[in-house]
Design a protein around this motif. Sequence first.
Motif, PDB file in Angstrom:
ATOM      1  N   PRO A 147      45.549  72.189  30.465  1.00 53.46           N
ATOM      2  CA  PRO A 147      46.264  73.411  31.630  1.00 53.46           C
ATOM      3  C   PRO A 147      48.394  72.895  30.332  1.00 53.46           C
ATOM      4  O   PRO A 147      49.094  73.952  30.829  1.00 53.46           O
ATOM      5  CB  PRO A 147      46.638  72.618  32.541  1.00 53.46           C
ATOM      6  N   ARG A 148      48.163  71.995  29.692  1.00 55.91           N
ATOM      7  CA  ARG A 148      49.966  72.145  29.078  1.00 55.91           C
ATOM      8  C   ARG A 148      50.651  72.938  28.276  1.00 55.91           C
ATOM      9  O   ARG A 148      50.887  73.097  28.710  1.00 55.91           O
ATOM     10  CB  ARG A 148      49.834  70.185  29.089  1.00 55.91           C
ATOM     11  N   TYR A 149      49.299  73.923  27.638  1.00 54.80           N
ATOM     12  CA  TYR A 149      49.463  74.410  27.019  1.00 54.80           C
ATOM     13  C   TYR A 149      50.079  75.570  27.972  1.00 54.80           C
ATOM     14  O   TYR A 149      51.450  76.041  27.231  1.00 54.80           O
ATOM     15  CB  TYR A 149      48.925  75.069  25.661  1.00 54.80           C
ATOM     16  N   GLU A 150      49.864  76.022  28.446  1.00 52.70           N
ATOM     17  CA  GLU A 150      49.990  77.416  29.767  1.00 52.70           C
ATOM     18  C   GLU A 150      51.899  77.096  30.518  1.00 52.70           C
ATOM     19  O   GLU A 150      52.498  77.292  30.437  1.00 52.70           O
ATOM     20  CB  GLU A 150      49.418  77.766  30.446  1.00 52.70           C
ATOM     21  N   THR A 151      51.483  75.591  31.091  1.00 55.59           N
ATOM     22  CA  THR A 151      52.856  75.144  31.520  1.00 55.59           C
ATOM     23  C   THR A 151      53.936  75.317  30.266  1.00 55.59           C
ATOM     24  O   THR A 151      55.148  75.785  31.052  1.00 55.59           O
ATOM     25  CB  THR A 151      52.473  73.970  31.885  1.00 55.59           C
ATOM     26  N   ILE A 152      53.780  74.107  29.139  1.00 55.36           N
ATOM     27  CA  ILE A 152      54.966  74.463  28.324  1.00 55.36           C
ATOM     28  C   ILE A 152      55.117  76.294  28.012  1.00 55.36           C
ATOM     29  O   ILE A 152      56.414  76.420  28.510  1.00 55.36           O
ATOM     30  CB  ILE A 152      54.275  73.494  26.733  1.00 55.36           C
ATOM     31  N   ASN A 153      54.384  76.395  27.460  1.00 55.41           N
ATOM     32  CA  ASN A 153      54.746  78.754  27.690  1.00 55.41           C
ATOM     33  C   ASN A 153      54.936  79.077  29.075  1.00 55.41           C
ATOM     34  O   ASN A 153      56.352  79.857  28.752  1.00 55.41           O
ATOM     35  CB  ASN A 153      53.365  79.537  27.645  1.00 55.41           C
ATOM     36  N   HIS A 154      55.155  78.999  30.396  1.00 52.01           N
ATOM     37  CA  HIS A 154      56.288  79.214  30.919  1.00 52.01           C
ATOM     38  C   HIS A 154      57.808  78.663  31.070  1.00 52.01           C
ATOM     39  O   HIS A 154      58.702  78.597  31.663  1.00 52.01           O
ATOM     40  CB  HIS A 154      55.182  78.713  32.808  1.00 52.01           C
TER      41      HIS A 154
END
Length: 270
Positions: A147-154
């Motif tokens: 889930p960190r990819y999405e967290t990073i994008n945010h």
Amino acid sequence: MPAVNSPHLIKPGSRFDIRATKTHGDNYHPSRKEAEEQFEELREELIQWQYKLYAEQKQKLLVVLQAMDAGGKDGTIRKVFTGVNPQGVEVTSFKVPSKEELSHDFLWRIHKAAPATGMIGVFNRSHYEDVLVVRVENIVPESVWRPRYETINHFEKLLADAGTRIVKFYLHISRDEQKERFQERLDNPGKHWKFSMDDLRKREQWDDYMDAYEDALNNCSTNHALWYVIPADSKWYRNYAITKILVETLRDMNPDYPESEDDLSGVVIE
Ligand code: ATP
Ligand code: MG
């Protein structure tokens, strides 16, 4: 945000194949001599832009550098930023997180290091380690890193919305080039400090790292924070390509000297 056009840009939504991507700059620039000359001119221009960015105090630039060991992060910082006003550039190297850092979320230490207004912030390694080494070494389970990819994008969107231009470079070297650079470090006592046995262990996991890089770059090259894959086997091309993208980014940001808050037209110095 307008993308700076470059053959090395990962277009959001496209699929980048790391093993099919060249590590040699010769394919992109016909002449080493010319590239070196152009690099010097671009570097001079970078210095001018940084001066204006600092004076303007409105925008900020974040430069993220990621690479395998001996990929050239340190050398890039040394060469590309030679001559810029040290007051306006802040380099942060992210190492293995401390106990305190680990007791927070993975972006805590990153956010603190994000550039302030007027600054160029350079990340030598970054929050991407949390989906690279952390994934390859199984430091946390997939249910945590995925889930960190999405967290990073945010997170990067948050920085962009606050006036940060984000440019991310992956310095792409071949496994053979890494071998040569490690050997050079071993052969030269002045470079021993740069070598660790851990580097060899990571070298054995090369394929896992390539998979992790491929996923990170494909998932996190967004319109507000683009990834560029720089062929980095030859340093002359790497320096040229990175400086060109940075200068074109700054041209687009177009910082300018601010007007004085006072009316200076009638000022006479006695
Ligand atoms: P050099 O290229 O000169 O060796 P370096 O960036 O590799 O510089 P080192 O002190 O050798 O610096 O290594 C830092 C280490 O910290 C790297 O192995 C990197 O993978 C690791 N690291 C960075 N961030 C994290 C993280 N979030 N979790 C675990 N390890 C991390
Ligand atoms: Mg290292």
